[in-house]
Motif scaffolding. Structure first.
Motif, short mmCIF file in Angstrom:
data_model
loop_
_atom_site.label_atom_id
_atom_site.label_comp_id
_atom_site.label_asym_id
_atom_site.label_seq_id
_atom_site.Cartn_x
_atom_site.Cartn_y
_atom_site.Cartn_z
N TYR A 157 0.88 -1.14 0.09
CA TYR A 157 0.00 -0.17 0.01
C TYR A 157 0.72 1.32 0.01
N ASN A 158 2.34 1.14 -0.07
CA ASN A 158 3.11 2.21 -0.06
C ASN A 158 2.76 2.86 -1.19
N ASN A 159 2.89 4.45 -1.24
CA ASN A 159 2.98 5.17 -2.32
C ASN A 159 1.27 5.29 -2.93
N THR A 160 0.51 4.97 -2.03
CA THR A 160 -1.07 5.04 -2.56
C THR A 160 -1.72 5.49 -1.12
N LYS A 161 -3.22 6.07 -1.38
CA LYS A 161 -3.85 6.50 -0.17
C LYS A 161 -4.63 5.40 0.35
N MET A 162 -4.17 4.11 -0.06
CA MET A 162 -5.19 2.89 0.16
C MET A 162 -4.49 2.12 1.65
N THR A 163 -5.36 1.49 2.19
CA THR A 163 -5.06 0.60 3.35
C THR A 163 -5.74 -0.72 3.29
N MET A 164 -5.40 -1.60 4.22
CA MET A 164 -6.18 -2.86 4.51
C MET A 164 -6.86 -2.53 5.68
N PRO A 165 -8.20 -2.30 5.63
CA PRO A 165 -8.77 -2.05 6.95
C PRO A 165 -9.10 -3.13 7.91
N VAL A 166 -8.87 -2.58 9.12
CA VAL A 166 -8.75 -3.52 10.08
C VAL A 166 -10.25 -4.18 10.55
N GLU A 167 -11.10 -3.62 9.97
CA GLU A 167 -12.51 -4.23 10.26
C GLU A 167 -12.63 -5.38 9.19
N TYR A 168 -12.09 -5.27 8.06
CA TYR A 168 -12.24 -6.14 7.25
C TYR A 168 -11.58 -7.55 7.65
N ALA A 169 -10.09 -7.17 8.27
CA ALA A 169 -9.50 -8.75 8.63
C ALA A 169 -10.34 -9.27 9.61
N ALA A 170 -10.91 -8.52 10.59
CA ALA A 170 -11.51 -9.18 11.65
C ALA A 170 -12.96 -9.81 11.32
N ILE A 171 -13.54 -9.25 10.37
CA ILE A 171 -14.76 -9.62 9.75
C ILE A 171 -14.42 -10.95 8.91
N LYS A 172 -13.55 -10.97 7.98
CA LYS A 172 -13.43 -11.94 7.21
C LYS A 172 -12.68 -13.18 7.83
N SER A 173 -11.97 -13.20 9.17
CA SER A 173 -11.43 -14.08 9.67
C SER A 173 -12.61 -14.91 10.37
#
Length: 256
Positions: A157-173
């Motif tokens: 995600y470097n050099n972008t405004k993006m990230t991996m949302p913490v909610e997503y990780a919690a929900i999908k696991s």
């Protein structure tokens, strides 16, 4: 995989989304009868039409369904729909979803878990109750993610405004274990729940992200959404009759 789903009636929720519309098209080609459900029926109809789906196909029904509404979901399952399976591709979230970790408030985190994981629970629960009542074989496919299995690779995600949302990780696991809990509770080989966990799906992300992501795969990079379809069709079909509580990862080696 010709006619894997011949004469099976399958419900797809979130059928107007990127994955949903392609699932509808593929399942119709496989001989399935499809109930395509979404919050916005008009937009779903438009996207299916753009994809070349015959909206007058007698095997296709377009309906409104709100997966975060208990009354809407329970009302849908209250009658004998004679459905053989379902796929949940929905992705409900609030307006602040996607913030960086330190910017996520507890209120926002809780709301997103309620919207996404809560609706996943509701839909899964009602599929199980439907099976228990009518006692006909049923296969549910929920959509998880590679980030329900492994920790994020934040460098992509470097050099972008993006990230991996913490909610997503919690929900999908949590989705993966919700599946196991439910099939263990029902305890009947005729009722199956499985997951497909895609890697990154191409949706016109920034070029620096695409290049960085590709370096972690075996060469494919971000996947076309159609690459996910085969695993879903397999899990809905008789070819996977005794596959239950499992998770199929489709990511060209990203999670290795």
């Amino acid at each position: 995989m010709n006619n894997f789903l011949n004469n099976k009636k399958i419900l797809i929720v979130g059928a107007g989304g990127l994955l949903g519309v392609h699932l509808v098209a593929s399942m119709l080609k496989q001989g399935a009868k499809v109930i395509a459900a979404d919050l916005c029926v008009d937009l779903m109809r438009e996207r299916l039409n753009t994809l070349g789906v015959d909206l007058n196909n007698e095997n296709l029904s377009l309906i409104y369904l709100d997966v975060i509404s208990e009354s809407s979901v329970k009302s849908f399952f209250s009658t004998d729909l004679k459905i053989d399976g379902a796929v949940n591709t929905t992705y409900p979230r609030n307006k602040t979803y996607g913030s960086h970790f330190f910017d996520v408030t507890l209120e926002s985190f809780n709301e997103n878990l309620s919207l996404h994981l809560g609706s996943m629970f509701l839909f899964t629960q009602q599929c199980a109750k439907y099976f228990t009542k009518y006692q006909t074989p049923f296969s549910l496919v929920n959509i998880s993610s590679i980030y329900g299995v492994v920790a994020p690779k934040f460098d992509i995600y470097n050099n972008t405004k993006m990230t991996m949302p913490v909610e997503y990780a919690a929900i999908k696991s949590a989705t993966l274990h919700l599946n196991k809990y439910t099939v263990a509770y029902v305890n009947d080989s005729r009722f199956r729940i499985n997951c497909v966990s895609p890697g990154g799906i191409f949706d016109h992300q920034p070029e620096p992200f695409l290049e960085a992501y590709k370096s972690h795969t075996h060469g494919a990079g971000m996947l076309d959404v159609t690459e996910i379809i085969g695993s879903v069709l397999f899990l809905l079909s008789e070819q996977s009759r005794y596959v239950t509580g499992q998770n199929i990862i489709v990511d060209d080696g990203f999670s290795l």
